[in-house]
Enzyme design. Structure first.
Site, short mmCIF file in Angstrom:
data_model
loop_
_atom_site.label_atom_id
_atom_site.label_comp_id
_atom_site.label_asym_id
_atom_site.label_seq_id
_atom_site.Cartn_x
_atom_site.Cartn_y
_atom_site.Cartn_z
N PRO A 3 55.54 61.62 52.13
CA PRO A 3 55.13 61.34 50.75
C PRO A 3 55.35 62.54 49.84
CG PRO A 3 53.49 60.59 52.33
CD PRO A 3 54.48 61.40 53.10
N GLU A 4 55.93 62.29 48.68
CA GLU A 4 56.15 63.35 47.70
C GLU A 4 55.11 63.23 46.60
OE1 GLU A 4 60.27 63.70 46.60
OE2 GLU A 4 60.96 63.39 48.64
N HIS A 18 46.07 55.00 65.78
CA HIS A 18 46.36 56.09 64.85
C HIS A 18 45.40 56.16 63.67
CE1 HIS A 18 49.94 56.30 67.27
NE2 HIS A 18 50.40 55.16 66.79
N ARG A 62 52.18 60.31 63.37
CA ARG A 62 52.81 61.54 63.86
C ARG A 62 51.87 62.74 63.83
NH1 ARG A 62 58.99 62.07 61.94
NH2 ARG A 62 58.91 63.51 63.70
N ARG A 102 68.29 83.75 41.40
CA ARG A 102 68.44 82.90 42.58
C ARG A 102 69.88 82.45 42.75
NH1 ARG A 102 63.64 80.55 44.81
NH2 ARG A 102 61.81 81.47 43.83
#
Length: 270
Positions: free
Chosen positions: A2-3, A92, A111, A151
């Site tokens: 998830p972002e 889970h 996970r 950068r």
């Protein structure tokens, strides 16, 4: 994983259901997340009233009257909210919160890369070096331009660096660079102020649109009501290798940055 839009979607759903309620009981069925959940977290939380849920980058901060719980969904974590007549606990479902009005929250994580940390009233090292939030006035083209001056890394890698700006994960880095017309391989320091202004604006716009669509569901993501997001229906480039560009009809290409898939249009992005 998830972002930011997915985490913000979860935050809003949980806040709507839980703020103002008192946590009566905590059950830790599986403490082995990314970092072990200490048994003491049960006593830390039981009897605490939830006043607010905020977000910092991809972290959720549950603001209780006696301290803060910091949570991260990892790759496959999700919170589910259930009324008193909840379905049986699934595989889970590692942690359960039972509130005084019988509302049940389950944290599910196949996970186990998610995490939960009780902060009390202290800060946490995971939050210490984060850059500005992309949807606040602290982040704009001027900030981005200054942050990129030295950068040499590709611009895609740079905008995914949480020290530059938080929450721009792989999906949304692909999408914002396309919208800004910037090639993902361009050296970050070679993106001038004018293009930084455009890129910052597209980061804000893309994330805002994704939040409005409930985020993206590619594999596991669902919100706290068990519903998927729909922003993937609006992708310009992500996961569209070989398909025609929606702007110029050239084929979308694929390359990799640090092992992550990068999708782009060689004609539209320079």
């Amino acid at each position: 994983m998830p972002e930011l839009p997915e985490v913000e979607t979860v935050r809003r759903g949980l806040a709507q259901s839980l703020v103002g309620k008192t946590l009566a009981r905590v059950e830790i069925h599986e403490p082995r997340l990314r970092w072990p959940v200490p048994a003491a977290q049960k006593s830390d939380l039981e009897g605490a009233t939830l006043h607010e849920i905020t977000r910092r980058s991809k972290y959720l901060l549950f603001q209780f009257d006696r301290g803060v719980l910091l949570a991260h969904l990892g790759m496959t974590g999700s919170f589910g909210v259930h009324a008193a007549a909840a379905p049986p606990r699934r595989a889970h479902d590692h942690i359960e919160w039972i509130f005084s009005d019988a509302t049940l929250v389950r944290y599910n994580d196949p996970r186990r890369f998610g995490s939960m940390h009780w902060l009390g009233h202290d800060s946490h090292p995971l939050l210490a070096k984060l850059g500005p939030e992309p949807l606040t006035p602290d982040f704009d083209g001027g900030h981005l331009y200054a942050a990129l001056r030295t950068r040499t890394a590709p611009i895609k890698s740079a905008i995914m660096d949480n020290a530059v700006v938080v929450g721009v994960g792989n999906i949304y880095a692909n999408e914002t660079l396309f919208r800004a017309g910037i090639h993902p391989n361009r050296a970050a320091k070679r993106v001038g102020l004018t293009r930084c202004n455009v890129l910052a604006a597209e980061i804000k716009a893309t994330l805002t649109e994704a939040i409005a669509a409930g985020g993206s569901t590619l594999r596991d993501f669902v919100n706290s009501a068990g519903e998927p997001g729909y922003f993937q229906q609006s992708y310009f480039v992500y996961a569209r290798e070989g398909e025609p560009c929606k702007i110029c009809a050239a084929g979308i290409r694929l390359m990799r940055h640090n092992g992550r898939a990068t999708f782009y249009c060689a004609k539209c992005q320079k």
